[in-house]
Design a protein around this motif. Structure first.
Motif, PDB file in Angstrom:
ATOM      1  N   LEU A  60      42.298  32.924  46.158  1.00  0.00           N
ATOM      2  CA  LEU A  60      42.181  33.427  44.796  1.00  0.00           C
ATOM      3  C   LEU A  60      43.143  32.679  43.889  1.00  0.00           C
ATOM      4  N   SER A  61      42.922  32.802  42.615  1.00  0.00           N
ATOM      5  CA  SER A  61      43.821  32.204  41.637  1.00  0.00           C
ATOM      6  C   SER A  61      45.031  33.108  41.424  1.00  0.00           C
ATOM      7  N   ALA A  62      46.117  32.508  40.945  1.00  0.00           N
ATOM      8  CA  ALA A  62      47.282  33.309  40.575  1.00  0.00           C
ATOM      9  C   ALA A  62      47.064  34.050  39.262  1.00  0.00           C
ATOM     10  N   GLY A  63      45.981  33.714  38.545  1.00  0.00           N
ATOM     11  CA  GLY A  63      45.718  34.362  37.271  1.00  0.00           C
ATOM     12  C   GLY A  63      46.506  33.740  36.138  1.00  0.00           C
ATOM     13  N   LEU A  64      46.535  34.441  35.018  1.00  0.00           N
ATOM     14  CA  LEU A  64      47.098  33.883  33.792  1.00  0.00           C
ATOM     15  C   LEU A  64      48.523  34.331  33.493  1.00  0.00           C
ATOM     16  N   SER A  65      49.099  35.191  34.330  1.00  0.00           N
ATOM     17  CA  SER A  65      50.412  35.739  34.004  1.00  0.00           C
ATOM     18  C   SER A  65      51.278  35.869  35.251  1.00  0.00           C
ATOM     19  N   ARG A  66      52.569  36.059  35.017  1.00  0.00           N
ATOM     20  CA  ARG A  66      53.485  36.310  36.132  1.00  0.00           C
ATOM     21  C   ARG A  66      53.148  37.624  36.822  1.00  0.00           C
TER      22      ARG A  66
END
Length: 539
Positions: free
Chosen positions: A184-190
């Motif tokens: 999966l992606s880490a997404g757009l935020s911490r």
């Protein structure tokens, strides 16, 4: 997710693509000198002069000399795959292998194999073993499709499919995971990344809690040892091999552990051993962006169908908008089956579907992006049965067994960095240049929390006269992987397919140039005198 190429693998639309995505000792024959480890000494001791290459010593006799009970592949009234194999004339058997090759008198497991026997027995060449990638891709179902791909040379081989240890119909592994992919992606935020750290650690802990006794023995090296037991049980002195994607790494490992025991070897969508590991896709961002950009140009020419934009730039802007909207959550489908996607999952779906530049796959991605674009705009959406099945596999754990097994293999092969902050620094460093793919290719996975591998990775120290196939735009096993493997194996030959963003070519892509060159090699056993080049068909 599994690095499988589309046709021969029958891969699902969303859950496939990645994880490995998707080598041993001095150059002497394993028949006369053992490799370096205790397990290799157990797996590569002296060969009896029986004419079949049967192993003796170190307690392995019973495995190499076992008699296979060939029978029906049908396992029950609902076994469509088994019925298809039966109709094609394929027979199945179980091969018994040791769980731990350093303790061959200990616990055993089974490896499921299938065989489509040669019909041109007068000109029979031998057996060819298949691996479809993964890690963790089954191949029990593949002999009929491979025979078609081999055309006139197919009837001269016994075509052998197998499900690697703990995959498919072999002794199973169930990590109890709730999802069908860990890539999966880490997404757009911490905050999104921190949730990924917790999630991936939970996956590793859950698998270890229920499978601690077998996880140390799930590895590519042990699968290669199983392959040699299969060779011996089939009564073959040497065995030919066709491997795709991760299967090219497995094939390379086999050539290093058992030099002198392989015949004709085709490695398609090649992985360089030094680049294989839990972070395999790191560095492949440019190839993925090129593949996405080419698809965007294709979709722009079909804006009347998909409504994603009239230019390449417009389509790419739509994709970015969908990913941004997914950070707030996207709801797709209609009752009773509704799915909610976020910014860790949508990039994963996109990445999974751009490793095939055929019109059919591009149309599938166009349809899926059109659905996600509507959802991002707050419009109601309807899902095709294929898209719904893919989301079901990914989000609801329908394919969770294979996801756990493939992670067990790659985590058992090479260690991953342990510190979550290292992943975060890599994500942030790559995000500026590669905002969509960088957070995925650099994200943390379960291997960061796995026990350390029991053996060191295989090093390539033996030459092997293999035929390597590589596409210049492959976004999974990038072209530089094929070049690197070719450099490690000086006697190999490389077939380059120019102009294609495809992962997995031979027998699947419809490129007559590649298929003809591979089949010529399989028929004659003679590699081309020089490296070869083919070109993607116009269209």
């Amino acid at each position: 997710m599994i690095i499988l190429s589309p046709a021969l693998r029958r891969a699902s639309a969303a859950g496939v693509a990645l994880a490995a995505c998707l080598a041993a000792s001095p150059a002497v024959s394993a028949a006369t000198a053992p490799p370096a480890t205790d397990r290799d000494r157990a797996a590569a001791t002296a060969v009896h002069s029986t004419g079949t290459g049967t192993e003796t010593g170190a307690g392995l006799d019973r495995y190499y000399r076992q008699r296979l009970a060939w029978g029906t592949c049908i396992q029950g009234p609902d076994d469509a795959m088994g019925r298809g194999l039966e109709k094609a004339g394929v027979r199945c058997a179980d091969v018994t292998v040791p769980l731990d090759y350093a303790d061959p008198r200990g616990r055993t497991i089974t490896v499921a194999i299938s065989r489509l026997q040669a019909t041109d027995t007068r000109h029979r060449i031998g057996s060819i073993l298949l691996n479809n990638g993964g890690p963790g891709g089954p191949a029990l179902q593949s002999p009929p499709d491979v025979r078609k791909a081999m055309k006139e040379v197919g009837p001269r081989y016994d075509i052998i499919g197998f499900d690697p240890r703990f995959i498919g119909r072999s002794t199973p592994l169930d990590c109890g995971w709730p999802v069908g992919t860990s890539i999966l992606s880490a997404g757009l935020s911490r905050a999104s990344f921190d949730r990924q750290v917790t999630f991936q650690k939970g996956l590793a802990d859950k698998c270890r809690a229920t499978n601690a006794s077998v996880l140390p023995h799930i590895s590519t090296r042990n699968t290669a040892r199983d392959m040699d037991v299969i060779r011996g049980a089939l009564g073959e002195r040497k065995i030919s091999y066709l491997g795709y994607s991760y299967g090219t790494y497995l094939g390379t490992v086999y050539t290093q552990l058992f030099p002198g025991r392989f015949d004709r070897t085709v490695l398609d969508g090649a992985l360089a051993p030094d680049g294989y590991g839990p972070r395999l896709l790191q560095g492949a961002e440019p190839e993925n962006e090129r593949a996405l950009s080419d698809w965007a140009a294709w979709a722009a020419r079909r804006n009347a169908t998909y409504g994603l934009g009239r230019t390449r730039a417009d389509v790419l802007a739509t994709v970015r908008g969908v990913v941004a909207a997914s950070a707030r959550g996207l709801t797709v489908g209609t009752a009773p089956e509704v799915f909610r996607l976020d910014d860790t999952q949508v990039p994963s779906l996109i990445t999974a579907e751009i490793a095939d530049d055929t019109d059919a796959q591009r149309a599938a991605l166009g349809e899926h992006m059109a659905v996600l674009h509507k959802a991002a705009s707050g419009q109601p959406t309807r899902l095709s049965p294929q898209f719904a099945a893919a989301l079901r596999n990914m989000l609801n754990g329908e394919d969770a067994k294979s996801a756990g097994a493939q992670s067990a293999i790659i985590c058992g092969d090479k260690p991953a960095p342990r510190d979550p902050e290292r992943y975060w620094r890599d994500i942030e460093r790559s995000r500026t240049a590669h905002p969509l793919f960088g957070p995925l290719t650099n994200n943390i996975g379960p291997c960061a929390f796995w026990d350390r591998p029991r053996e060191k990775p295989t090093q390539v120290r033996h030459d092997a006269p293999a035929l390597i196939v590589a596409a210049t735009g492959d976004p999974r096993a990038t072209y530089k992987n094929g070049l690197a493997l070719h450099g490690l194996l000086p006697s190999s030959r490389l077939i380059t397919l120019k102009g294609s963003n495809r992962h997995g070519i031979y027998g699947e892509y419809g490129n007559a140039c590649v298929d003809g060159k591979v089949n010529r090699y399989l028929a004659t056993g003679r590699l081309p005198q020089d490296d070869q080049t083919c070109v993607k068909r116009a269209g």
